[in-house]
Design a protein around this motif. Sequence first.
Motif, PDB file in Angstrom:
ATOM      1  N   GLU A   1      -5.561  13.811   4.049  1.00 13.03           N
ATOM      2  CA  GLU A   1      -6.666  12.517   4.387  1.00 13.03           C
ATOM      3  C   GLU A   1      -6.111  11.107   3.814  1.00 13.03           C
ATOM      4  O   GLU A   1      -6.097  10.182   4.537  1.00 13.03           O
ATOM      5  N   GLY A   2      -5.761  11.361   2.522  1.00 12.85           N
ATOM      6  CA  GLY A   2      -5.225   9.891   1.951  1.00 12.85           C
ATOM      7  C   GLY A   2      -4.149   9.273   2.732  1.00 12.85           C
ATOM      8  O   GLY A   2      -4.188   8.186   3.004  1.00 12.85           O
TER       9      GLY A   2
ATOM     10  N   SER B   1      -4.877   1.151  -3.768  1.00 13.98           N
ATOM     11  CA  SER B   1      -4.562   2.464  -3.064  1.00 13.98           C
ATOM     12  C   SER B   1      -4.317   3.572  -3.966  1.00 13.98           C
ATOM     13  O   SER B   1      -4.646   4.648  -3.750  1.00 13.98           O
TER      14      SER B   1
ATOM     15  N   GLY C   1      -2.704   4.571   8.914  1.00 14.23           N
ATOM     16  CA  GLY C   1      -3.367   3.514   9.760  1.00 14.23           C
ATOM     17  C   GLY C   1      -3.387   2.197   9.411  1.00 14.23           C
ATOM     18  O   GLY C   1      -3.295   1.432   9.896  1.00 14.23           O
ATOM     19  N   VAL C   2      -3.467   2.012   8.023  1.00 10.31           N
ATOM     20  CA  VAL C   2      -3.397   0.666   7.257  1.00 10.31           C
ATOM     21  C   VAL C   2      -2.152  -0.100   7.649  1.00 10.31           C
ATOM     22  O   VAL C   2      -2.064  -1.125   8.085  1.00 10.31           O
TER      23      VAL C   2
ATOM     24  N   ILE D   1      -4.893   7.898   6.330  1.00  9.18           N
ATOM     25  CA  ILE D   1      -5.466   6.525   6.001  1.00  9.18           C
ATOM     26  C   ILE D   1      -4.439   5.654   5.834  1.00  9.18           C
ATOM     27  O   ILE D   1      -4.465   4.376   6.368  1.00  9.18           O
ATOM     28  N   LEU D   2      -3.358   5.889   4.885  1.00  8.05           N
ATOM     29  CA  LEU D   2      -2.410   4.771   4.617  1.00  8.05           C
ATOM     30  C   LEU D   2      -1.667   4.492   5.811  1.00  8.05           C
ATOM     31  O   LEU D   2      -1.272   3.259   6.017  1.00  8.05           O
TER      32      LEU D   2
ATOM     33  N   CYS E   1       0.967  -1.229   0.133  1.00  9.74           N
ATOM     34  CA  CYS E   1      -0.042  -0.092   0.202  1.00  9.74           C
ATOM     35  C   CYS E   1       1.012   1.182   0.008  1.00  9.74           C
ATOM     36  O   CYS E   1       0.578   2.047  -0.777  1.00  9.74           O
TER      37      CYS E   1
ATOM     38  N   ILE F   1      -9.701  10.550  -3.595  1.00 11.97           N
ATOM     39  CA  ILE F   1      -9.659  11.303  -2.226  1.00 11.97           C
ATOM     40  C   ILE F   1      -8.961  12.690  -2.701  1.00 11.97           C
ATOM     41  O   ILE F   1      -9.532  13.761  -2.355  1.00 11.97           O
TER      42      ILE F   1
END
Length: 430
Positions: free
Chosen positions: A399-400, A379, A406-407, A403-404, A243, A386
């Motif tokens: 924002e993107g 991804s 967190g993954v 999220i990355l 990702c 986004i």
Amino acid sequence: MSVDELGRAITTRTGGRVSSRRAWIVVALLCGFLIVNYADKIVVGLAGADLMRDMDIDAQQFGIIQSSFFWCFAAGSILGSILIGRVKAKYLLAGTAVLWVLSLLPMVWSESYEVLIASRMMLGFAEGPATAMAVAVAHTWFTADRRTIPTSVIVAGAGLGPVIAAPVLTMVIVNQSWHAAFAVLVIAGLVWVPLWLQFGREGGVLDALTVEEAVGDARMSWSSILRNRTVLGVAVLMFATYCSSAVKISWLPLYLHNGLGYDKETAGTLVALPYAATAILVVAAGVASRMMTKRGVANRMSRGVLPSLMLASAGVSTVGFALLDRGLLNLVFIIFGASLAGAAAGVTLTAVSDVVAPRQRGAVLGFIVAVYSSAGVISPLVLGHIVTSAATPAAGYREGFLILGGVMVVGAIVSVLLINPDRDSATNSR
């Protein structure tokens, strides 16, 4: 099989000692294989601003282009895993590189959005099995206890490719055109192929089994492999790292240019820094893992906990740079967020050889590549959506990347709980 029979089988199948010098020549060529591979991957990201202008496309369409590289990636990975061991490596890898060249060639002159997508799909299909092929061939030159460092050196090629290519291709794009950048990559592929045909081939270690490997050489069923927690943990960790890699390949140059405001030349230079750090950290992590093994540290620590901690740190760094504005600290977090993830991948792949019988490693590596390649499909598309939907590109990138990050942290937690080669070895699985 008795000990005497085992000894005779090993002696018969060894056919003499493998040349250490020849082994490292092959490793260098395989590293070069991945250098060219990753240079091919990043060219669209480097040329992103000019491509979007010349083709009149928006960020979401650009995300589709970057995602298209991975649409056939898994199919190529599966086919490549089937061919590994059935087609001589000399011809298999040379043919693969020729396909790369053919897929890049139309973009030397074309400005068609559809042709670019078709080109990236063909390139993704051809490059899908590249890492599995390179690692599988390298493992035929080294015994199980010596594979971590050569594996890490080969995977370091993924970092060296962009380090070399990013500033060179950016200079070509700025001073000539993005078409010329594709031409440079075509030439690079054509240079590598004859070198590999001259010096490249499999080693003898795949058949020259140690006693430990021979005991675990009985095939496992695919149902057993798919229940093997270490295999699943490696797949999860690789998915999370990819990702990061896919976003880095697809969007990092545009993030630096459009999101943070660097000019194209500066962005092209800065984008090489995370890859340079990746190349260094991949080898350093491989050496650290090897030292841990030599000192009797459990493989769970050296193949599971170590890379999981690196991935978690990469996720935290990714969250950090997403929250920061342009500046030195932001750049430091970008470098560590990208490079630690890549280094984690290099170490954890070695765990496959710990838990899977030698004759099945190519297939299992292909399966893992097929799993984590789906991250490459998802991804770039998600980030493109986004960025297009956000009030500003900078807000979309923030924002993107949150999220990355967190993954990546979640992937690290799952993988550290699953990966335990000592528990899940082929011998213990029967």
